[in-house]
Structure formats: structure tokens, C-alpha cells
Design an enzyme around this catalytic site. Sequence first.
Site, short mmCIF file in Angstrom:
data_model
loop_
_atom_site.label_atom_id
_atom_site.label_comp_id
_atom_site.label_asym_id
_atom_site.label_seq_id
_atom_site.Cartn_x
_atom_site.Cartn_y
_atom_site.Cartn_z
N ASP A 106 0.05 -3.66 -4.37
CA ASP A 106 0.39 -2.60 -3.11
C ASP A 106 2.15 -2.35 -3.48
OD1 ASP A 106 -0.82 -2.73 0.39
OD2 ASP A 106 1.26 -2.40 -0.03
N ILE A 107 2.05 -1.81 -2.95
CA ILE A 107 3.66 -1.08 -3.75
C ILE A 107 4.63 -1.53 -2.26
CG2 ILE A 107 3.60 1.22 -1.86
CD1 ILE A 107 4.37 2.45 -4.51
N HIS A 152 -7.28 -5.24 1.75
CA HIS A 152 -6.05 -6.00 0.97
C HIS A 152 -6.11 -7.59 0.95
CE1 HIS A 152 -2.77 -3.33 3.24
NE2 HIS A 152 -3.88 -3.77 4.20
N HIS A 212 -9.82 0.47 1.75
CA HIS A 212 -9.59 -0.59 0.96
C HIS A 212 -9.13 -2.11 1.67
CE1 HIS A 212 -6.10 1.56 3.11
NE2 HIS A 212 -5.55 -0.15 3.13
P1 5GP Z 1 -3.29 0.18 5.43
O1 5GP Z 1 -2.41 0.08 6.66
O2 5GP Z 1 -3.88 1.17 5.97
O3 5GP Z 1 -3.95 -0.57 5.75
O4 5GP Z 1 -2.32 -0.60 3.73
C1 5GP Z 1 -2.44 1.02 2.90
C2 5GP Z 1 -1.59 0.33 1.52
O5 5GP Z 1 -1.43 0.84 0.99
C3 5GP Z 1 0.17 -0.38 2.16
O6 5GP Z 1 0.52 -2.13 2.72
C4 5GP Z 1 1.05 0.06 1.40
O7 5GP Z 1 2.34 -1.02 0.96
C5 5GP Z 1 0.47 0.71 0.27
N1 5GP Z 1 0.26 2.02 0.20
C6 5GP Z 1 0.76 3.27 0.02
N2 5GP Z 1 0.66 4.22 -0.92
C7 5GP Z 1 0.71 3.32 -2.11
C8 5GP Z 1 0.45 3.66 -3.62
O8 5GP Z 1 0.87 4.53 -2.68
N3 5GP Z 1 0.66 2.22 -4.60
C9 5GP Z 1 0.35 1.25 -3.25
N4 5GP Z 1 0.16 1.04 -4.93
N5 5GP Z 1 0.01 0.85 -2.65
C10 5GP Z 1 0.36 1.90 -1.86
#
Ligand code: 5GP
Length: 135
Positions: free
Chosen positions: A32-33, A103, A101
Site C-alpha cells: 500500500d502506498i 487489505h 482489494h
Molecule cells: P480503500 O479505502 O478503498 O479500502 O483502500 C484503498 C487503499 O489503496 C488505501 O489504503 C490507499 O493507500 C491505497 N492506494 C490508493 N492508490 C494507490 C496506488 O496508486 N498505489 C498503491 N500501492 N496503493 C494505493
Amino acid sequence: MKNENCIFCKIAAGEIPSATIYEDDDFRVILDIEPASKGHALILPKEHYANLYELPEELASKVLIVAKKVITSMTEIVGCDGYNVLQNNGEVAGQTVFHFHMHLIPRYKDDDVTIGWKPGKLTDVLKEQILSKMK
Ligand code: 5GP
Ligand code: ZN
């Protein structure tokens, strides 16, 4: 099936570089970034599905096997003390990228990661409401 406007489709396809820690025919697992903790990773299916509702059963059954593999090796690498495996569906649930996705968040004793809720109460009325409709 890919979605042209989806960043995770591009990452999963390798069109955008990512820190990939595992890959097979169906999934890419990346760091995760903006990690919640050291080693925070995301399992991305290579095809586009917005969320768990859309994910085919075959992939849904495989994703937890990938999770188990990755958290087992990551635990050895980072030496974490526990793990949260979680997955958000819908904006209201905290989803910000609308490509399924999962986590994988390593947990460390005394870390400052917050994943929580205020415990409610399962009343008899609530229980009946749900059980009477659940087939
Ligand atoms: P959500 O909030 O949708 O469950 O999680 C999205 C996750 O994707 C977040 O933890 C965010 O940091 C990660 N993320 C968003 N854009 C990118 C990216 O371009 N590259 C990576 N490696 N992670 C990303
Ligand atoms: Zn996508």
C-alpha cells in the site's frame, strides 16, 4: 474485463509500476502506498470487479488462500505480532478505490493503527428481524 479509468486495473496489469510482493494468474499483491503499518499490502484481482458483491465465487474462494500465503511470509519478514485482514465495500464502508482489494495489515504491539467500532447490543427484536428474513 478491465476498466480504463481504474488505477488498480493498471497496477494489476503491470502498466503502472508497483511494489509487487506476490503474483499469480489471478492476483497481484502490492504494498500500500499509504501504509497503516509496516508491511501493509493489498490483494488485487487482475480483472476489474468493483467490490465483493461483484467478485466471482471462484476468485472469492481463492483470495483468502492468497491472504494466508502472504501474511505468513510477511510475518517472518517484518516480525509483526498479529494481522488485520479486511476489505471495504462502498463509500460508506470506507472504500476509496472501486476495484476489489483486500487489505493485509500487520499489527505490532503498541502500534497506533485504529480499526474499531463501538460495540452495540443485539436485542431480541433486532435478532428476530434478521433471523426471520435470513433463508
Ligand atoms: P480503500 O479505502 O478503498 O479500502 O483502500 C484503498 C487503499 O489503496 C488505501 O489504503 C490507499 O493507500 C491505497 N492506494 C490508493 N492508490 C494507490 C496506488 O496508486 N498505489 C498503491 N500501492 N496503493 C494505493
Ligand atoms: Zn479496476
